[in-house]
Design an enzyme around this catalytic site. Structure first.
Site, PDB file in Angstrom:
ATOM      1  CG  HIS A 219      -0.234   0.283   2.572  1.00 10.55           C
ATOM      2  ND1 HIS A 219       0.394  -0.621   3.270  1.00 10.55           N
ATOM      3  CD2 HIS A 219      -0.083   1.421   3.200  1.00 10.55           C
ATOM      4  CE1 HIS A 219       0.860   0.091   4.236  1.00 10.55           C
ATOM      5  NE2 HIS A 219       0.444   0.989   4.269  1.00 10.55           N
TER       6      HIS A 219
HETATM    7  C1  UD1 Z   1      -1.914   5.784   5.979  1.00 11.24           C
HETATM    8  C2  UD1 Z   1      -0.887   5.960   6.563  1.00 11.24           C
HETATM    9  C3  UD1 Z   1       0.278   4.898   6.519  1.00 11.24           C
HETATM   10  C4  UD1 Z   1      -0.470   3.584   7.089  1.00 11.24           C
HETATM   11  C5  UD1 Z   1      -1.777   3.110   6.171  1.00 11.24           C
HETATM   12  C6  UD1 Z   1      -2.258   1.858   6.610  1.00 11.24           C
HETATM   13  C7  UD1 Z   1      -0.409   8.472   6.537  1.00 11.24           C
HETATM   14  C8  UD1 Z   1       0.633   9.460   5.739  1.00 11.24           C
HETATM   15  N1  UD1 Z   1      -0.262   7.149   5.909  1.00 11.24           N
HETATM   16  O1  UD1 Z   1      -1.847   5.324   4.489  1.00 11.24           O
HETATM   17  O2  UD1 Z   1       1.327   5.080   7.059  1.00 11.24           O
HETATM   18  O3  UD1 Z   1       0.583   2.593   6.832  1.00 11.24           O
HETATM   19  O4  UD1 Z   1      -2.629   4.344   6.542  1.00 11.24           O
HETATM   20  O5  UD1 Z   1      -3.443   1.822   6.012  1.00 11.24           O
HETATM   21  O6  UD1 Z   1      -1.056   8.629   7.526  1.00 11.24           O
HETATM   22  N2  UD1 Z   1      -9.370   5.088   2.052  1.00 11.24           N
HETATM   23  C9  UD1 Z   1     -10.609   4.344   2.094  1.00 11.24           C
HETATM   24  N3  UD1 Z   1     -11.177   3.965   3.234  1.00 11.24           N
HETATM   25  C10 UD1 Z   1     -10.717   4.366   4.397  1.00 11.24           C
HETATM   26  C11 UD1 Z   1      -9.438   5.008   4.468  1.00 11.24           C
HETATM   27  C12 UD1 Z   1      -8.996   5.338   3.426  1.00 11.24           C
HETATM   28  O7  UD1 Z   1     -11.118   3.790   1.144  1.00 11.24           O
HETATM   29  O8  UD1 Z   1     -11.273   4.064   5.600  1.00 11.24           O
HETATM   30  C13 UD1 Z   1      -8.716   5.167   0.735  1.00 11.24           C
HETATM   31  C14 UD1 Z   1      -9.057   6.525   0.255  1.00 11.24           C
HETATM   32  O9  UD1 Z   1      -9.323   6.541  -1.019  1.00 11.24           O
HETATM   33  C15 UD1 Z   1      -7.895   7.318   0.683  1.00 11.24           C
HETATM   34  C16 UD1 Z   1      -6.816   6.279   0.633  1.00 11.24           C
HETATM   35  O10 UD1 Z   1      -7.297   5.237   0.945  1.00 11.24           O
HETATM   36  O11 UD1 Z   1      -7.493   8.300  -0.065  1.00 11.24           O
HETATM   37  C17 UD1 Z   1      -5.329   6.610   1.289  1.00 11.24           C
HETATM   38  O12 UD1 Z   1      -5.920   6.658   2.651  1.00 11.24           O
HETATM   39  P1  UD1 Z   1      -4.993   7.802   3.563  1.00 11.24           P
HETATM   40  O13 UD1 Z   1      -5.521   7.468   4.906  1.00 11.24           O
HETATM   41  O14 UD1 Z   1      -4.639   8.910   3.074  1.00 11.24           O
HETATM   42  O15 UD1 Z   1      -3.532   6.895   3.645  1.00 11.24           O
HETATM   43  P2  UD1 Z   1      -3.274   5.423   3.662  1.00 11.24           P
HETATM   44  O16 UD1 Z   1      -2.529   5.064   2.187  1.00 11.24           O
HETATM   45  O17 UD1 Z   1      -4.320   4.560   4.298  1.00 11.24           O
END
Ligand code: UD1
Length: 380
Positions: A219
Site C-alpha cells: 500500500h
Molecule cells: C495511511 C498512513 C500509512 C499507513 C496506512 C495503513 C499516513 C501518511 N499514511 O496510509 O502510514 O501505513 O494508513 O493503512 O497517514 N481509504 C478508504 N477507506 C478508508 C481510508 C482510506 O477507502 O477508510 C482510501 C481513500 O481513497 C484514501 C486512501 O485510501 O484516499 C488513502 O488513505 P490515507 O489515510 O490517506 O492513507 P493510507 O494510504 O491509508
C-alpha cells in the site's frame, strides 16, 4: 495551565488502521485499578470504512471513541489541516493532562502539533524509528512528532541513538518494547484460522494440509502510485504465485491504483487471490501459517518477526532494522530479480532463523502506563 495540572486524564489518539492494535493494550492498561490516571479515546476518522476501522475496534475490544473528528480522506495537507482544526476545540473544551499519540500517520503529527502549541505535553509511543528516507510521508511525521514530545517510548534500543542525534534529551526516552506485539500476544489464540479465510477466498492451495500459501500486502505510495513500479511488482508476484499461491488482501488505495493502471488482468491470469482488507484476527491467522509474507508494511515486518515467519520487505529501506538484524525480515527493494532470489532462498532454506527482540514480551503497555503515572506523580 491550572486546569491541565488538575486533570487526571490522558487523551489517546488514533486515526488509521495501524494505530488501532497499538492503542488497544494502552487503553486496557490505563483501565486497570493500578493506574491513577485514566484515558479517553479520540479517533480522527482518517480511516473510516468498516473494513479499515470497525472490525478492528470490535475484534480488539477498543472502547468506542469518546470523540470522533470524522475527517476522512484528502491530500496530506487537507487531511492534516482538517484534523488540526477539528482537534483544537476538543482540547479547549476539556484540556487533558497529556495527549498520547502512536505511530507515524498524519493523525499522529496533526494532533501532536495542536497539543504542544497549547502547552499540553505530548507522549509518543513508537518513537525514534527512522528509515532515513525523507521521501516517505511517515518519516516526516516521525521526526516532527518526536521533536514535539515530552515522553518518548521506544520499541528497540537503537532508537535512542536516533533521537539523541536529533538533539532529544535522553532522560525523556524510555525503552519499553512494542505495544503492537502486546496485541499480537494477547490475541494470538483468538486468531481466525488461515484455512477458514483461504477457503472463504477460494485461494489456490487452500485445500492442502497444511495450506501452502504466501501472503501479500502492498500500500505504500512509492510502490502503488507509480504504474511502472506497481506493474513490475505484480508481475513478479504473479511469477511467484506459479509456485506458491498468494493471498493478497487489498488496501483501498492499492485497489484504486490497480484499476487506474488497468492491471486487473495481470492479477486475474495468475494464482494470486485478491480479497478486501482483512480484520486483525484474520490477518494474525494468515501471517502465522504463511510459508512467506511479502509486504511493504511496517507493522507486518514486526509481527512476522514476533511470529518467526519469513518476511520479504518490498522496500528499499526499513525504519525497523531490528526485524532484519534479529528477526526474520529481509529488505529486498523492488527489483524483480532480487525479489525472486530472496523468495527462492526462503523456499530452499525456510528463511532466516530469527529471535524475538528484547521486551517484545506483551508487557509494553503496562510499562508505558507505569512511566506516565510516575511522570504525572512527579509533577512533570
Ligand atoms: C495511511 C498512513 C500509512 C499507513 C496506512 C495503513 C499516513 C501518511 N499514511 O496510509 O502510514 O501505513 O494508513 O493503512 O497517514 N481509504 C478508504 N477507506 C478508508 C481510508 C482510506 O477507502 O477508510 C482510501 C481513500 O481513497 C484514501 C486512501 O485510501 O484516499 C488513502 O488513505 P490515507 O489515510 O490517506 O492513507 P493510507 O494510504 O491509508
Amino acid at each position: 495551565m491550572g486546569a491541565l495540572l488538575g486533570s487526571r486524564q490522558v487523551l489517546c489518539v488514533v486515526g488509521a488502521r495501524p494505530n488501532f492494535m497499538k492503542i488497544a493494550p494502552i487503553m486496557r492498561a490505563f483501565a486497570q485499578p493500578g493506574s491513577a490516571l485514566s484515558a479517553r479515546l479520540l479517533h480522527t476518522g482518517q480511516h473510516y470504512d468498516a473494513a479499515m476501522k470497525h472490525s478492528f475496534f470490535d475484534q480488539l475490544n477498543i472502547p468506542e471513541p469518546d470523540v470522533d473528528l470524522g475527517v476522512g480522506s484528502g491530500t496530506h495537507a487537507q487531511q492534516t489541516a482538517d484534523i488540526m482544526k477539528r482537534f483544537e476545540p476538543v482540547l479547549d473544551k476539556a484540556p487533558p493532562l497529556a495527549v498520547l499519540v502512536v505511530g507515524d500517520v498524519n493523525s499522529t503529527i496533526a494532533c501532536a502539533l495542536v497539543a504542544v502549541k497549547k502547552g499540553i505535553p505530548v507522549i509518543h509511543v513508537e518513537a525514534g524509528l527512522r528509515s532515513g528516507d525523507r521521501g516517505m510521508p511517515e518519516e516526516i511525521n516521525r521526526i516532527l512528532t518526536d521533536q514535539l514530545s515530552e515522553l518518548l517510548f521506544i520499541t528497540e534500543a537503537d532508537a535512542r541513538g536516533n533521537l539523541t542525534l536529533e538533539g532529544i534529551d535522553s532522560a525523556k526516552i524510555h525503552f519499553v518494547g512494542n505495544v503492537m506485539i502486546d496485541s499480537l500476544r494477547y490475541n494470538l489464540d483468538k486468531a481466525v484460522p488461515a484455512a477458514t479465510t483461504l477457503a472463504n477466498a477460494n485461494c489456490a492451495g487452500a485445500g492442502d494440509s497444511p495450506a501452502e500459501y504466501g501472503l501479500v500486502t502492498l500500500h505504500r505510495p512509492s510502490n502503488v502510485d507509480d504504474p511502472v513500479v506497481l506493474s513490475r511488482l505484480l508481475e513478479v508476484l504473479a511469477r511467484i504465485s506459479e509456485r506458491t499461491p498468494l493471498l493478497f488482501p487489498i488496501h483501498p488505495r492499492t485497489e484504486s491504483r490497480i484499476a487506474e493502471a488497468g492491471l486487473e488482468g495481470l492479477l486475474a491470469d495468475s494464482a494470486i487471490t485478491t480479497i478486501g482488507p482483512q480484520g486483525y484476527l484474520e490477518m494474525l491467522g494468515l501471517m502465522k501459517d504463511a510459508r512467506v509474507v511479502l509486504t511493504d508494511s511496517g507493522g507486518i515486518q514486526e509481527e512476522t518477526t514476533a511470529l518467526g515467519v519469513p518476511c520479504i520487505t518490498l522496500r528499499e529501506n526499513t525504519e525497523r532494522p531490528i526485524t532484519v538484524s534479529q528477526g526474520t525480515n529481509t529488505v529486498v527493494g523492488t527489483d524483480s530479480d532480487a525479489i525472486l532470489r530472496c523468495y527462492e532462498d526462503v523456499m530452499q532454506t525456510g528463511g532466516k532463523v530469527g529471535r524475538v527482540p528484547d521486551l517484545w514480551d506483551g508487557e509494553s503497555a503496562q510499562r508505558i502506563v507505569g512511566v506516565i503515572n510516575a511522570w504525572a506523580e512527579s509533577g512533570r
